[in-house]
Design a protein around this motif. Structure first.
Motif, PDB file in Angstrom:
ATOM      1  N   SER A 198      48.255 -81.710 -65.151  1.00 31.47           N
ATOM      2  CA  SER A 198      48.841 -82.951 -65.666  1.00 31.47           C
ATOM      3  C   SER A 198      50.217 -83.199 -65.067  1.00 31.47           C
ATOM      4  O   SER A 198      50.587 -84.338 -64.779  1.00 31.47           O
ATOM      5  CB  SER A 198      48.918 -82.906 -67.192  1.00 31.47           C
ATOM      6  N   ARG A 199      50.983 -82.128 -64.826  1.00 32.67           N
ATOM      7  CA  ARG A 199      52.306 -82.282 -64.206  1.00 32.67           C
ATOM      8  C   ARG A 199      52.189 -82.660 -62.739  1.00 32.67           C
ATOM      9  O   ARG A 199      52.968 -83.470 -62.224  1.00 32.67           O
ATOM     10  CB  ARG A 199      53.105 -80.988 -64.364  1.00 32.67           C
ATOM     11  N   ILE A 200      51.219 -82.081 -62.049  1.00 29.86           N
ATOM     12  CA  ILE A 200      51.074 -82.336 -60.617  1.00 29.86           C
ATOM     13  C   ILE A 200      50.506 -83.728 -60.342  1.00 29.86           C
ATOM     14  O   ILE A 200      50.994 -84.457 -59.480  1.00 29.86           O
ATOM     15  CB  ILE A 200      50.194 -81.241 -59.979  1.00 29.86           C
ATOM     16  N   TYR A 201      49.466 -84.118 -61.078  1.00 32.78           N
ATOM     17  CA  TYR A 201      48.806 -85.396 -60.796  1.00 32.78           C
ATOM     18  C   TYR A 201      49.475 -86.596 -61.464  1.00 32.78           C
ATOM     19  O   TYR A 201      49.411 -87.718 -60.949  1.00 32.78           O
ATOM     20  CB  TYR A 201      47.339 -85.326 -61.208  1.00 32.78           C
ATOM     21  N   PHE A 202      50.146 -86.337 -62.604  1.00 30.82           N
ATOM     22  CA  PHE A 202      50.715 -87.478 -63.335  1.00 30.82           C
ATOM     23  C   PHE A 202      52.178 -87.293 -63.706  1.00 30.82           C
ATOM     24  O   PHE A 202      52.778 -88.180 -64.321  1.00 30.82           O
ATOM     25  CB  PHE A 202      49.888 -87.757 -64.594  1.00 30.82           C
ATOM     26  N   GLY A 203      52.764 -86.142 -63.358  1.00 32.52           N
ATOM     27  CA  GLY A 203      54.177 -85.936 -63.625  1.00 32.52           C
ATOM     28  C   GLY A 203      54.530 -85.917 -65.093  1.00 32.52           C
ATOM     29  O   GLY A 203      55.610 -86.353 -65.486  1.00 32.52           O
ATOM     30  N   LYS A 204      53.649 -85.413 -65.927  1.00 35.93           N
ATOM     31  CA  LYS A 204      53.901 -85.396 -67.365  1.00 35.93           C
ATOM     32  C   LYS A 204      53.241 -84.186 -68.005  1.00 35.93           C
ATOM     33  O   LYS A 204      52.385 -83.515 -67.393  1.00 35.93           O
ATOM     34  CB  LYS A 204      53.403 -86.683 -68.014  1.00 35.93           C
ATOM     35  N   GLU A 205      53.641 -83.909 -69.242  1.00 35.01           N
ATOM     36  CA  GLU A 205      53.043 -82.821 -70.002  1.00 35.01           C
ATOM     37  C   GLU A 205      51.671 -83.262 -70.533  1.00 35.01           C
ATOM     38  O   GLU A 205      51.430 -84.464 -70.720  1.00 35.01           O
ATOM     39  CB  GLU A 205      53.943 -82.426 -71.164  1.00 35.01           C
ATOM     40  N   PRO A 206      50.755 -82.311 -70.807  1.00 34.95           N
ATOM     41  CA  PRO A 206      49.415 -82.676 -71.296  1.00 34.95           C
ATOM     42  C   PRO A 206      49.439 -83.570 -72.531  1.00 34.95           C
ATOM     43  O   PRO A 206      48.641 -84.502 -72.646  1.00 34.95           O
ATOM     44  CB  PRO A 206      48.776 -81.310 -71.600  1.00 34.95           C
ATOM     45  N   LYS A 207      50.358 -83.307 -73.463  1.00 34.14           N
ATOM     46  CA  LYS A 207      50.397 -84.088 -74.702  1.00 34.14           C
ATOM     47  C   LYS A 207      50.694 -85.569 -74.458  1.00 34.14           C
ATOM     48  O   LYS A 207      50.435 -86.414 -75.319  1.00 34.14           O
ATOM     49  CB  LYS A 207      51.430 -83.506 -75.663  1.00 34.14           C
ATOM     50  N   ASP A 208      51.226 -85.887 -73.269  1.00 28.52           N
ATOM     51  CA  ASP A 208      51.583 -87.268 -72.953  1.00 28.52           C
ATOM     52  C   ASP A 208      50.521 -87.992 -72.122  1.00 28.52           C
ATOM     53  O   ASP A 208      50.722 -89.157 -71.746  1.00 28.52           O
ATOM     54  CB  ASP A 208      52.920 -87.301 -72.202  1.00 28.52           C
ATOM     55  N   LEU A 209      49.395 -87.334 -71.836  1.00 29.70           N
ATOM     56  CA  LEU A 209      48.344 -87.965 -71.040  1.00 29.70           C
ATOM     57  C   LEU A 209      47.715 -89.126 -71.804  1.00 29.70           C
ATOM     58  O   LEU A 209      47.420 -89.016 -73.002  1.00 29.70           O
ATOM     59  CB  LEU A 209      47.251 -86.944 -70.699  1.00 29.70           C
ATOM     60  N   ASP A 210      47.515 -90.238 -71.095  1.00 26.92           N
ATOM     61  CA  ASP A 210      46.811 -91.345 -71.757  1.00 26.92           C
ATOM     62  C   ASP A 210      45.302 -91.197 -71.543  1.00 26.92           C
ATOM     63  O   ASP A 210      44.837 -90.229 -70.922  1.00 26.92           O
ATOM     64  CB  ASP A 210      47.323 -92.705 -71.274  1.00 26.92           C
ATOM     65  N   LEU A 211      44.527 -92.152 -72.041  1.00 32.32           N
ATOM     66  CA  LEU A 211      43.080 -92.025 -72.060  1.00 32.32           C
ATOM     67  C   LEU A 211      42.484 -91.947 -70.666  1.00 32.32           C
ATOM     68  O   LEU A 211      41.650 -91.073 -70.385  1.00 32.32           O
ATOM     69  CB  LEU A 211      42.468 -93.200 -72.832  1.00 32.32           C
ATOM     70  N   LYS A 212      42.904 -92.839 -69.776  1.00 30.88           N
ATOM     71  CA  LYS A 212      42.268 -92.830 -68.453  1.00 30.88           C
ATOM     72  C   LYS A 212      42.697 -91.608 -67.637  1.00 30.88           C
ATOM     73  O   LYS A 212      41.926 -91.095 -66.815  1.00 30.88           O
ATOM     74  CB  LYS A 212      42.579 -94.122 -67.700  1.00 30.88           C
ATOM     75  N   GLU A 213      43.914 -91.117 -67.864  1.00 29.66           N
ATOM     76  CA  GLU A 213      44.347 -89.893 -67.189  1.00 29.66           C
ATOM     77  C   GLU A 213      43.542 -88.704 -67.692  1.00 29.66           C
ATOM     78  O   GLU A 213      43.116 -87.844 -66.895  1.00 29.66           O
ATOM     79  CB  GLU A 213      45.845 -89.684 -67.426  1.00 29.66           C
ATOM     80  N   SER A 214      43.314 -88.663 -68.978  1.00 32.37           N
ATOM     81  CA  SER A 214      42.490 -87.585 -69.548  1.00 32.37           C
ATOM     82  C   SER A 214      41.078 -87.634 -68.993  1.00 32.37           C
ATOM     83  O   SER A 214      40.484 -86.596 -68.660  1.00 32.37           O
ATOM     84  CB  SER A 214      42.448 -87.717 -71.076  1.00 32.37           C
ATOM     85  N   ALA A 215      40.525 -88.836 -68.880  1.00 33.10           N
ATOM     86  CA  ALA A 215      39.158 -88.986 -68.360  1.00 33.10           C
ATOM     87  C   ALA A 215      39.064 -88.509 -66.919  1.00 33.10           C
ATOM     88  O   ALA A 215      38.072 -87.887 -66.523  1.00 33.10           O
ATOM     89  CB  ALA A 215      38.728 -90.450 -68.467  1.00 33.10           C
ATOM     90  N   MET A 216      40.097 -88.788 -66.109  1.00 32.91           N
ATOM     91  CA  MET A 216      40.065 -88.337 -64.722  1.00 32.91           C
ATOM     92  C   MET A 216      40.052 -86.817 -64.640  1.00 32.91           C
ATOM     93  O   MET A 216      39.271 -86.213 -63.883  1.00 32.91           O
ATOM     94  CB  MET A 216      41.276 -88.874 -63.959  1.00 32.91           C
ATOM     95  N   LEU A 217      40.914 -86.168 -65.416  1.00 34.74           N
ATOM     96  CA  LEU A 217      40.992 -84.710 -65.373  1.00 34.74           C
ATOM     97  C   LEU A 217      39.712 -84.063 -65.888  1.00 34.74           C
ATOM     98  O   LEU A 217      39.242 -83.063 -65.327  1.00 34.74           O
ATOM     99  CB  LEU A 217      42.203 -84.230 -66.170  1.00 34.74           C
ATOM    100  N   VAL A 218      39.129 -84.608 -66.942  1.00 35.47           N
ATOM    101  CA  VAL A 218      37.858 -84.075 -67.442  1.00 35.47           C
ATOM    102  C   VAL A 218      36.755 -84.284 -66.411  1.00 35.47           C
ATOM    103  O   VAL A 218      35.893 -83.414 -66.222  1.00 35.47           O
ATOM    104  CB  VAL A 218      37.495 -84.733 -68.790  1.00 35.47           C
ATOM    105  N   GLY A 219      36.780 -85.409 -65.730  1.00 35.69           N
ATOM    106  CA  GLY A 219      35.792 -85.655 -64.686  1.00 35.69           C
ATOM    107  C   GLY A 219      35.839 -84.620 -63.581  1.00 35.69           C
ATOM    108  O   GLY A 219      34.817 -84.315 -62.951  1.00 35.69           O
ATOM    109  N   MET A 220      37.015 -84.046 -63.339  1.00 38.47           N
ATOM    110  CA  MET A 220      37.148 -83.047 -62.282  1.00 38.47           C
ATOM    111  C   MET A 220      36.461 -81.738 -62.624  1.00 38.47           C
ATOM    112  O   MET A 220      36.260 -80.886 -61.747  1.00 38.47           O
ATOM    113  CB  MET A 220      38.635 -82.816 -61.981  1.00 38.47           C
ATOM    114  N   PHE A 221      36.105 -81.526 -63.904  1.00 41.68           N
ATOM    115  CA  PHE A 221      35.407 -80.288 -64.275  1.00 41.68           C
ATOM    116  C   PHE A 221      34.079 -80.151 -63.537  1.00 41.68           C
ATOM    117  O   PHE A 221      33.579 -79.041 -63.362  1.00 41.68           O
ATOM    118  CB  PHE A 221      35.153 -80.251 -65.789  1.00 41.68           C
ATOM    119  N   LYS A 222      33.499 -81.252 -63.117  1.00 39.97           N
ATOM    120  CA  LYS A 222      32.202 -81.185 -62.425  1.00 39.97           C
ATOM    121  C   LYS A 222      32.325 -80.436 -61.102  1.00 39.97           C
ATOM    122  O   LYS A 222      31.477 -79.614 -60.762  1.00 39.97           O
ATOM    123  CB  LYS A 222      31.655 -82.594 -62.184  1.00 39.97           C
TER     124      LYS A 222
END
Length: 785
Positions: A198-222
């Protein structure tokens, strides 16, 4: 006839019962084999299985985290795994929802294995989706091989994953499993775990991730290699949209939200976390050495007696650096240095200076300088280790190669790919002016900002602590403080500006020494306050003639200067090589009422469980009386009131800074609060200094080139007031603009019962001149006569 039919029916019945028995035998055998397979796997006969201890403490490499005094992460130390775990409470709900909807919708219903999903996968041969639960995927990440191409081995591995998943479910809560899964996954680009990602891709802490940022990171689990947002943004966007669709399918979000977010771009804020990038890079490299030394100490061992590993044990290092002030310091350097460099390059074109970037050197001297530089460089060391001869290595410096070089482009630090001879790149880099800067709270000794250069990737030599350079007139307060201490002189006492010769052998110097004033003015008298403000060399020499060099050297040592200083009269003009680190600590003693505090960079170290392993013990000592310290500070206030530091008070472009318009644009500091300081300029303008103080912050700045032969030709741009002071002014202006900081604007506290007069408002001896804005400290070469 009837008898025959009855016999036949009995025979058929017997035959049918035989098939039934076979079916049950096969079924029972299958069940037995299945149970036996699980038993063999659980016993570890099909491959190593984790025991209870390993399940409780999975072996994962954790990066050491560097934490600022205001709670921000400055950087990390790691080799392969840039991992800093977070708890479930630090994960936003939309991130967890995205994971459940995409990876394991029945996660809260099963105990490690999803029976319905497994049957679906078997009957549809995997075409309806995989059956791995989050628990199984975590088991795979933690305890089994990631990929097995052999189908039999993969089936056995799957059994092991099932068993481990069940054990994990017994060992941990559902929330703990989710947190572990997010923490263990490699998101690519050094994004090990959700916090790094979250810090590398969006420059923020995990607790500050918004919905679409969270969806992108979860999508990377594939597959984070395939779905890498830097290399495959379109594929990652499509995968993110699948996650959003799954969230809509299971009613975590509405259709309107899904449609609106699917239409957006990824909106990355790529902030790489590498050792050579990010904030406070030079400080982090200093800290690496500090931590290695700490880990080598036998008193700092793990309970089992082994050493702590800086790169994998998940230590937390709490530092004194303030991330806000550090950023302001780096911003000030980034604003001033490209402008100063542009003027330097303008003055060092081949037409204007055939020996550019060097001055005063002939070709033979330049060749020797470059050859010495070759032998000290990394390229020489590497080729020498490869068995190359000196002749072969030297020849390699004259063959063009592809390289990436640093360059200021439109006022910003940039990289340019080019083809260049290594020898030419050496000369190119020697043409750069470099800064060093440190800021410290004199009351606590806490270092608040540390900038050892302008770009660690290309200029790795730290000019805060490693670099020692001639200090020029910034040394003069040490002379004045010694004179005040020994002779009880007042800032209002007047001395002649006339030349003075210190005779040979008076203080052990082999020859006599006569000082010069760079402006050639030797008439009249000056008060000590005016003399320090204008940096009059002859007045400083008169003080040296009274007290001698040895007490001055002893004073500098008590103030924290570690370098050996030759006790000769010429040190009065700053011939000694001293680091920014030492100078800031020394000046802090004046601001701290005569008490020296050893600079503190680390307050404590904790292990991954929060156990305190190290707690700083401050080191301080009384050096000066409060009265002597205050009088010295009062003297230095004159520098910013009427001397070369008074440009900090300017509101716009007047007759002075019109000369400097190209590099001073946007620099009206308009600082009105009490400031004590001293500029410094060394021989031939090779080094520019400014030391500035307010009651609770002391900051030192140095600017110069790698080689002293690379410098401005004249004092107009080459003095400390032009090279270093602007960085201090920009930094302080930013600090004052930040209301969350508590940088003082108050007067320096006057001690009670002051016996030395500091009120020079009524005297007629001074002869500073209202327009004296240049340093008079450039004659630091020793003139023996």
């Amino acid at each position: 006839m009837a008898k025959k039919k009855t016999t036949k029916s009995k025979t058929e019945a017997l035959d049918f019962s035989k098939y039934i028995r076979r079916f049950w035998i096969l079924f029972a055998s299958g069940i037995f084999a299945f149970v036996l397979l699980f038993l063999l796997a659980s016993w570890g006969l099909l491959g190593e299985m984790p025991d209870h201890t390993r399940l409780e403490n999975p072996e994962t490499n954790l990066a050491t985290e560097i934490i600022s005094s205001d709670g921000e992460t400055l950087g990390k130390f790691y080799f392969n795994d840039n991992r800093t775990p977070v708890g479930y409470e630090d994960l936003p709900k939309n991130l967890v929802d995205a994971l459940i909807a995409t990876e394991d919708i029945r996660f809260y219903e099963h105990s490690g294995i999803d029976g319905r999903g497994t049957l679906r996968a078997i009957f549809k041969l995997g075409r309806g989706g995989g059956a791995s639960t989050i628990s199984q995927q975590l088991a795979k990440q933690l305890f089994t091989d990631q990929v097995s191409k052999n189908s039999i081995e993969r089936a056995l591995q799957k059994v092991r994953e099932w068993i481990i998943a069940i054990r994990l479910e017994r060992q941990y809560t559902k929330e703990e499993i989710i947190a572990q899964y997010f923490n263990i996954y490699d998101f690519g680009n050094n994004g090990d775990g959700i916090r790094s990602a979250s810090r590398i891709y969006f420059g923020k802490e995990p607790k500050d991730l918004d919905l679409k940022e969270s969806a992108m990171l979860v999508g990377m689990f594939k597959n984070s290699s395939l779905y890498n947002p830097r290399r495959n943004p379109i594929g990652v966007k499509n995968r993110r949209n699948v996650v959003l669709a799954q969230m809509h399918k299971y009613e975590y979000i509405t259709e309107e939200v899904k449609d609106s977010l699917q239409a957006t771009e990824l909106d990355l804020n790529y902030s790489p976390e590498s050792h050579r990038e990010g904030i406070a890079t030079y400080f982090r490299e200093y800290l690496r050495g500090f931590m290695k030394e700490w880990a080598e100490d036998e008193n700092n061992r793990k309970p089992d007696g082994s050493k702590y590993d800086l790169y994998s044990d998940g230590l937390k290092v709490f530092t004194t650096i303030d991330s806000r002030m550090q950023q302001y310091a780096e911003d000030a350097i980034a604003q001033h240095m490209p402008r100063l460099q542009a003027e330097f390059d303008h003055q060092n074109t081949p037409d204007r200076n055939p020996t550019a970037p060097f001055l005063e050197l002939d070709q033979a001297e330049i060749n020797k300088l470059m050859k010495d530089g070759m032998r000290r460089g990394e390229r020489w060391r590497i080729l020498k280790n490869q068995g190359k001869s000196d002749k072969e290595i030297e020849a390699s410096f004259h063959k063009p190669v592809e390289m990436t070089v640093f360059k200021w482009i439109d006022g910003k630090a940039s990289e340019v790919d080019t083809v260049m001879k290594p020898i030419d790149s050496m000369r190119y880099y020697k043409s750069f002016l470099k800064p060093g800067m440190m800021s410290m709270d004199p009351i606590t000794g806490h270092v608040k900002a540390w900038v050892g250069g302008m770009n660690y990737k290309h200029f790795q030599y730290d000019m805060v602590k490693q670099g020692k350079r001639q200090v020029g007139s910034t040394f003069k307060p040490f002379v004045y403080a010694t004179a005040i201490d020994q002779l009880q002189v007042s800032p209002c006492d007047s001395f002649p500006r006339t030349p003075i010769t210190i005779e040979a052998n008076k203080f052990g110097n082999p020859e006599s020494w006569t000082t010069k004033n760079s402006d050639g003015n030797y008439s009249g008298k000056q008060t000590l306050k005016d003399a320090l403000a204008s940096s009059t060399n002859t007045v400083t020499a008169r003080l040296m003639n009274e007290i001698g060099p040895q007490p001055v050297v002893e004073m500098a040592k008590k103030l924290g200067v570690e370098q050996e200083i030759l006790p000769v009269p010429a040190i009065a003009l700053g011939t000694a090589d001293i680091s920014v680190y030492e100078m800031v600590a020394a000046y802090s003693t004046f601001a701290n009422k005569g008490v020296y505090n050893k600079p503190v960079m680390v307050t404590r170290i904790e292990d991954k469980n929060g156990t305190v392993l190290y707690q700083v013990t401050p080191e301080s000592k009384d050096v000066l009386s409060e009265e002597v310290a205050y009088v010295t500070v009062n003297l230095m206030e004159g520098v910013t009131q009427a001397g070369s530091g008074r440009r900090l008070r300017h509101k716009g472009f007047d007759k002075w800074n019109a000369m400097y318009k190209e590099i001073m644009t946007g620099y009206p500091y308009e600082l009105t609060n009490p400031i004590a300081g001293k500029t410094g300029t060394t021989q031939n303008q090779s080094d520019g200094w400014f030391m500035g103080m307010v009651p609770n912050l002391v900051t030192g700045v140095w600017v110069g080139a790698e080689d002293r032969a690379a410098h401005f030709k004249t004092i107009t741009y080459g003095q400390g007031a032009s090279m270093a002071l602007p960085i201090w002014g920009l930094y302080m202006k930013a600090c004052y603009a930040d209301e969350t900081l508590d940088v003082s604007k108050d007067d320096f506290e006057k001690p009670s019962g002051l016996t030395i007069n500091v009120d020079c408002s009524v005297h007629d001896e001074g002869d500073l001149g209202a327009d004296s804005d240049t340093d008079d400290d450039v004659e630091v070469d020793v003139d023996f006569e």
